[in-house]
Design a protein around this motif. Structure first.
Motif, mmCIF file in Angstrom:
data_model
loop_
_atom_site.group_PDB
_atom_site.id
_atom_site.type_symbol
_atom_site.label_atom_id
_atom_site.label_comp_id
_atom_site.label_asym_id
_atom_site.label_seq_id
_atom_site.Cartn_x
_atom_site.Cartn_y
_atom_site.Cartn_z
ATOM 1 N N ALA A 60 0.821 -1.221 0.000
ATOM 2 C CA ALA A 60 0.000 0.000 0.000
ATOM 3 C C ALA A 60 0.850 1.263 0.000
ATOM 4 C CB ALA A 60 -0.942 0.001 1.193
ATOM 5 N N MET A 61 2.094 1.166 0.490
ATOM 6 C CA MET A 61 2.980 2.339 0.494
ATOM 7 C C MET A 61 3.282 2.822 -0.916
ATOM 8 S SD MET A 61 6.034 1.765 3.258
ATOM 9 C CE MET A 61 6.636 3.445 3.110
ATOM 10 N N TRP A 62 3.259 1.921 -1.869
ATOM 11 C CA TRP A 62 3.694 2.217 -3.232
ATOM 12 C C TRP A 62 2.625 2.941 -4.040
ATOM 13 C CZ3 TRP A 62 8.772 0.989 -4.563
ATOM 14 C CH2 TRP A 62 9.479 0.281 -3.583
ATOM 15 N N ASN A 81 -0.797 4.318 8.576
ATOM 16 C CA ASN A 81 -0.008 5.208 7.723
ATOM 17 C C ASN A 81 -0.879 5.612 6.543
ATOM 18 O OD1 ASN A 81 3.179 4.572 8.541
ATOM 19 N ND2 ASN A 81 1.787 2.885 8.914
ATOM 20 N N ILE A 82 -0.504 6.721 5.907
ATOM 21 C CA ILE A 82 -1.233 7.212 4.738
ATOM 22 C C ILE A 82 -0.245 7.394 3.597
ATOM 23 C CG2 ILE A 82 -2.636 9.086 3.811
ATOM 24 C CD1 ILE A 82 -3.568 9.632 6.702
ATOM 25 N N SER A 83 -0.510 6.748 2.461
ATOM 26 C CA SER A 83 0.411 6.821 1.319
ATOM 27 C C SER A 83 0.397 8.221 0.714
ATOM 28 C CB SER A 83 0.058 5.770 0.262
ATOM 29 O OG SER A 83 -1.243 5.977 -0.249
ATOM 30 N N ALA A 84 1.567 8.630 0.209
ATOM 31 C CA ALA A 84 1.751 9.997 -0.289
ATOM 32 C C ALA A 84 2.397 9.972 -1.671
ATOM 33 C CB ALA A 84 2.639 10.788 0.671
ATOM 34 N N GLY A 85 2.435 11.154 -2.297
ATOM 35 C CA GLY A 85 3.216 11.335 -3.518
ATOM 36 C C GLY A 85 2.678 10.593 -4.723
ATOM 37 N N ALA A 90 6.574 4.894 -2.962
ATOM 38 C CA ALA A 90 6.558 4.174 -1.675
ATOM 39 C C ALA A 90 6.782 5.089 -0.485
ATOM 40 C CB ALA A 90 7.584 3.053 -1.678
ATOM 41 N N SER A 91 6.113 6.209 -0.442
ATOM 42 C CA SER A 91 6.225 7.101 0.704
ATOM 43 C C SER A 91 4.912 7.097 1.485
ATOM 44 C CB SER A 91 6.601 8.515 0.267
ATOM 45 O OG SER A 91 5.698 9.001 -0.701
ATOM 46 N N ALA A 92 5.021 7.282 2.802
ATOM 47 C CA ALA A 92 3.827 7.244 3.642
ATOM 48 C C ALA A 92 4.061 8.039 4.919
ATOM 49 C CB ALA A 92 3.448 5.803 3.977
#
Length: 197
Positions: A60-62, A81-85, A90-92
């Protein structure tokens, strides 16, 4: 109030982390205001779960942005966590602490009758208050129903400092000031090392 749009989450992870302070997390009758977060970048961040590449656990990070990434820590605590970008980065953002807005009786029941900052000052406590487990990974937080992130009141001042619990990381990543918190809030899990930012 409708959830924040997916575009809100599609920005660099440190920007999203700061932007999430004051936002609301809603699940059923429980609503929490975010008071402390940590940002984790992609595989180049030695503190990140993405440092060894994509796995079933961290998928889910990706991306795409705005999805929940829930992992089990020490076999006990479910961490939100909440995925970003952009997809593939793969940022969270780890939700470290919150303040109750609605559903206090339900929160206290889920937290074995605790009260005050002990209710929600810690990422495992947030996961317990929302009654999350790893089946929530991949859930779109920008859609109403289930689990969603709503607009909130931006803090008047923000504190920042190094992330905690990452002693295994490279020195540069240990020192990166990617922990953000609402200034003057008792609902912070780790006030040490935070400074005005």
């Amino acid at each position: 109030m409708p959830p924040l749009p997916q575009s809100f989450f599609a920005r660099p992870v440190d920007e999203l982390a700061r932007g999430l302070l004051g936002c609301r997390i809603k699940r059923g009758r429980v609503i929490l205001a975010i008071t402390e977060v940590e940002a984790y970048a992609g595989p180049e961040d030695t503190a990140s779960h993405a440092r060894f590449g994509e796995t079933e656990r961290n998928a889910a990070m990706w991306g795409p942005a705005g999805r929940a990434y829930v992992y089990l820590c020490y076999g006990i605590h479910n961490m939100l966590n909440i995925s970003a970008g952009q997809p593939g980065r793969a940022s969270a953002v780890l939700i470290r602490a919150c303040e109750p807005v609605a559903g206090l009786d339900e929160i206290r029941r889920r937290r074995a009758g605790k009260s005050g900052a002990a209710l929600l000052a810690g990422p495992g406590k947030v996961g317990a208050a929302l009654e999350l487990d790893t089946s929530w990974s991949g859930h779109p937080l920008y859609r109403a129903g289930g689990l969603s992130v709503l607009p909130g009141e931006p803090p008047a001042a923000v504190l920042m400092g190094p992330r905690v619990g990452i002693d295994f990381a490279a020195r540069a990543d240990l020192e990166r000031p990617w922990r953000f918190a609402v200034a003057n809030s008792p609902w912070v899990s780790h006030p040490q090392g935070l400074r005005p930012g």
